[in-house]
Design a protein around this motif. Structure first.
Motif, mmCIF file in Angstrom:
data_model
loop_
_atom_site.group_PDB
_atom_site.id
_atom_site.type_symbol
_atom_site.label_atom_id
_atom_site.label_comp_id
_atom_site.label_asym_id
_atom_site.label_seq_id
_atom_site.Cartn_x
_atom_site.Cartn_y
_atom_site.Cartn_z
ATOM 1 N N GLY A 81 31.252 42.603 -54.003
ATOM 2 C CA GLY A 81 30.785 42.387 -55.366
ATOM 3 C C GLY A 81 29.284 42.502 -55.500
ATOM 4 O O GLY A 81 28.741 42.372 -56.602
ATOM 5 N N ALA A 82 28.585 42.765 -54.379
ATOM 6 C CA ALA A 82 27.136 42.938 -54.452
ATOM 7 C C ALA A 82 26.797 44.193 -55.255
ATOM 8 O O ALA A 82 25.745 44.265 -55.898
ATOM 9 N N LEU A 83 27.716 45.168 -55.196
ATOM 10 C CA LEU A 83 27.581 46.384 -56.015
ATOM 11 C C LEU A 83 28.879 46.548 -56.801
ATOM 12 O O LEU A 83 29.785 47.261 -56.384
ATOM 13 N N PRO A 84 29.005 45.900 -57.941
ATOM 14 C CA PRO A 84 30.245 45.976 -58.727
ATOM 15 C C PRO A 84 30.371 47.317 -59.442
ATOM 16 O O PRO A 84 29.415 48.095 -59.484
ATOM 17 N N PRO A 85 31.532 47.601 -60.008
ATOM 18 C CA PRO A 85 31.708 48.845 -60.770
ATOM 19 C C PRO A 85 30.625 49.005 -61.829
ATOM 20 O O PRO A 85 30.319 48.060 -62.562
ATOM 21 N N GLY A 86 30.023 50.182 -61.883
ATOM 22 C CA GLY A 86 28.974 50.444 -62.855
ATOM 23 C C GLY A 86 27.577 50.122 -62.379
ATOM 24 O O GLY A 86 26.597 50.467 -63.044
ATOM 25 N N ALA A 87 27.457 49.463 -61.212
ATOM 26 C CA ALA A 87 26.138 49.075 -60.708
ATOM 27 C C ALA A 87 25.382 50.293 -60.175
ATOM 28 O O ALA A 87 25.981 51.230 -59.659
ATOM 29 N N LYS A 88 24.078 50.243 -60.301
ATOM 30 C CA LYS A 88 23.224 51.311 -59.795
ATOM 31 C C LYS A 88 22.742 50.976 -58.395
ATOM 32 O O LYS A 88 22.290 49.844 -58.138
ATOM 33 N N LEU A 89 22.867 51.914 -57.480
ATOM 34 C CA LEU A 89 22.390 51.689 -56.124
ATOM 35 C C LEU A 89 20.868 51.664 -56.088
ATOM 36 O O LEU A 89 20.208 52.333 -56.897
ATOM 37 N N PRO A 90 20.288 50.920 -55.142
ATOM 38 C CA PRO A 90 18.827 50.959 -54.985
ATOM 39 C C PRO A 90 18.387 52.367 -54.603
ATOM 40 O O PRO A 90 19.186 53.161 -54.102
ATOM 41 N N PRO A 91 17.138 52.705 -54.822
ATOM 42 C CA PRO A 91 16.638 54.014 -54.386
ATOM 43 C C PRO A 91 16.912 54.206 -52.896
ATOM 44 O O PRO A 91 17.006 53.228 -52.143
ATOM 45 N N GLU A 92 17.033 55.442 -52.488
ATOM 46 C CA GLU A 92 17.432 55.752 -51.106
ATOM 47 C C GLU A 92 16.600 55.027 -50.050
ATOM 48 O O GLU A 92 17.168 54.438 -49.119
ATOM 49 N N PRO A 93 15.250 55.018 -50.126
ATOM 50 C CA PRO A 93 14.459 54.315 -49.097
ATOM 51 C C PRO A 93 14.790 52.829 -49.045
ATOM 52 O O PRO A 93 14.892 52.234 -47.969
ATOM 53 N N ARG A 114 21.766 58.833 -46.872
ATOM 54 C CA ARG A 114 22.056 59.990 -47.729
ATOM 55 C C ARG A 114 23.452 60.538 -47.441
ATOM 56 O O ARG A 114 24.209 60.854 -48.359
ATOM 57 N N GLU A 115 23.823 60.654 -46.166
ATOM 58 C CA GLU A 115 25.135 61.177 -45.788
ATOM 59 C C GLU A 115 26.256 60.251 -46.256
ATOM 60 O O GLU A 115 27.311 60.701 -46.692
ATOM 61 N N ALA A 116 26.022 58.941 -46.152
ATOM 62 C CA ALA A 116 27.034 57.976 -46.577
ATOM 63 C C ALA A 116 27.255 58.059 -48.083
ATOM 64 O O ALA A 116 28.394 58.033 -48.562
ATOM 65 N N VAL A 117 26.166 58.163 -48.828
ATOM 66 C CA VAL A 117 26.265 58.274 -50.286
ATOM 67 C C VAL A 117 26.994 59.559 -50.664
ATOM 68 O O VAL A 117 27.850 59.574 -51.555
ATOM 69 N N LYS A 118 26.689 60.650 -49.964
ATOM 70 C CA LYS A 118 27.339 61.932 -50.243
ATOM 71 C C LYS A 118 28.849 61.826 -50.008
ATOM 72 O O LYS A 118 29.650 62.286 -50.833
ATOM 73 N N ALA A 119 29.245 61.201 -48.893
ATOM 74 C CA ALA A 119 30.670 61.071 -48.579
ATOM 75 C C ALA A 119 31.389 60.203 -49.610
ATOM 76 O O ALA A 119 32.502 60.520 -50.043
ATOM 77 N N LEU A 120 30.765 59.127 -50.042
ATOM 78 C CA LEU A 120 31.394 58.238 -51.020
ATOM 79 C C LEU A 120 31.411 58.876 -52.413
ATOM 80 O O LEU A 120 32.263 58.533 -53.233
ATOM 81 N N GLY A 123 18.612 62.891 -61.849
ATOM 82 C CA GLY A 123 17.496 62.399 -62.640
ATOM 83 C C GLY A 123 17.630 60.943 -63.043
ATOM 84 O O GLY A 123 16.739 60.399 -63.698
ATOM 85 N N ASP A 124 18.736 60.317 -62.667
ATOM 86 C CA ASP A 124 18.954 58.926 -63.074
ATOM 87 C C ASP A 124 19.204 58.015 -61.875
ATOM 88 O O ASP A 124 18.672 56.912 -61.791
ATOM 89 N N GLY A 125 20.014 58.467 -60.936
ATOM 90 C CA GLY A 125 20.317 57.633 -59.779
ATOM 91 C C GLY A 125 21.777 57.725 -59.399
ATOM 92 O O GLY A 125 22.521 58.575 -59.892
ATOM 93 N N THR A 126 22.199 56.825 -58.519
ATOM 94 C CA THR A 126 23.572 56.806 -58.033
ATOM 95 C C THR A 126 24.233 55.498 -58.463
ATOM 96 O O THR A 126 23.660 54.410 -58.289
#
Length: 240
Positions: A18-30, A44-50, A61-64
């Motif tokens: 629940g730390a990242l619930p549906p609709g939540a924005k991930l922190p910037p990559e760094p 980056r690879e993990a985000v791409k796979a998910l 231009g907005d985020g993940t």
């Protein structure tokens, strides 16, 4: 587990917890990489796979963002996989076997939950199937809608998504085309009528039995149809 798999699992755990619930924005990559103790490349690879798995959505231009995580979204790829298996006879029969295991139980469950409005929707598609008995595309469309309406009455979205994925548009069309050609479509329409009649009684056992008869007959027809396309397989299956 590979390092990438471990990175994927760490992000999944953030979502599960629940730390990242549906609709939540991930922190910037760094920041995400630092938070998880990962290199930026692994993050980056993990985000791409998910993202491929429809768990995350990358908005340029907005985020993940974490998606809605609805079963219909996460299981969307199943239907595509089924379409790719159309040339594999063994896989087609396996899919029909899975459908035979799930759909009758779903129909029985629906019988105890279906509303009058949902019954009317099922009947509407049944009537449309009869009217389109000589049009394979329309038959296929209303057949799919008939079964979707039945399973939707269970209120179980995961079950609905699984069965829709397993059935496959191309497989349904292939079956209807063959049944129209060999004039067995009337029997199949009668089986749909029997399912509807059973649902009207709100009897789970009767509804499950009607659906089991229908799917079993379809599976048997498909098996014979595939064997007719491969006489050598048919000869070997007949035994001594």
């Amino acid at each position: 587990m590979s390092l990438t798999d471990k990175a994927i699992e760490q992000i999944r755990e953030l979502i599960r917890s629940g730390a990242l619930p549906p609709g939540a924005k991930l922190p910037p990559e760094p920041e995400l990489a630092a938070q998880l103790g990962l290199s930026r490349n692994l993050a980056r690879e993990a985000v791409k796979a998910l993202s491929v798995a429809r768990v995350l959505e990358v908005r340029r231009g907005d985020g993940t963002y974490v998606t809605s995580l609805q079963p219909s979204l996460l299981l969307e790829g199943l239907g595509g996989a089924v379409e790719l298996l159309q040339s594999d006879k063994g896989a087609l029969l396996d899919l029909m076997e899975v459908r035979r295991l799930l759909e009758p139980l779903a129909t029985g469950l629906a019988a105890g939950r279906i509303t009058d409005e949902q019954l009317a929707d099922v009947e509407r598609h049944l009537d449309a199937m009869r009217e389109a008995r000589d049009d394979v595309e329309q038959l296929n469309a209303h057949d799919a809608a008939f079964h979707r309406a039945v399973v939707a009455a269970t209120g179980n979205e995961t079950l609905l998504s699984l069965l829709e994925g397993i059935s496959g548009h191309t497989l349904r069309a292939r079956i209807w085309r063959g049944q129209v050609d060999d004039r067995s479509s009337e029997r199949t329409l009668a089986e749909h009528q029997a399912i509807f009649d059973a649902l009207c009684t709100r009897d789970p056992a009767l509804s499950q039995a009607a659906a089991l008869l229908h799917v079993s007959n379809t599976e048997r027809w498909l098996r014979r149809h595939l064997q007719s396309l491969d006489p050598q397989a048919q000869d070997s299956s007949d035994g001594p």
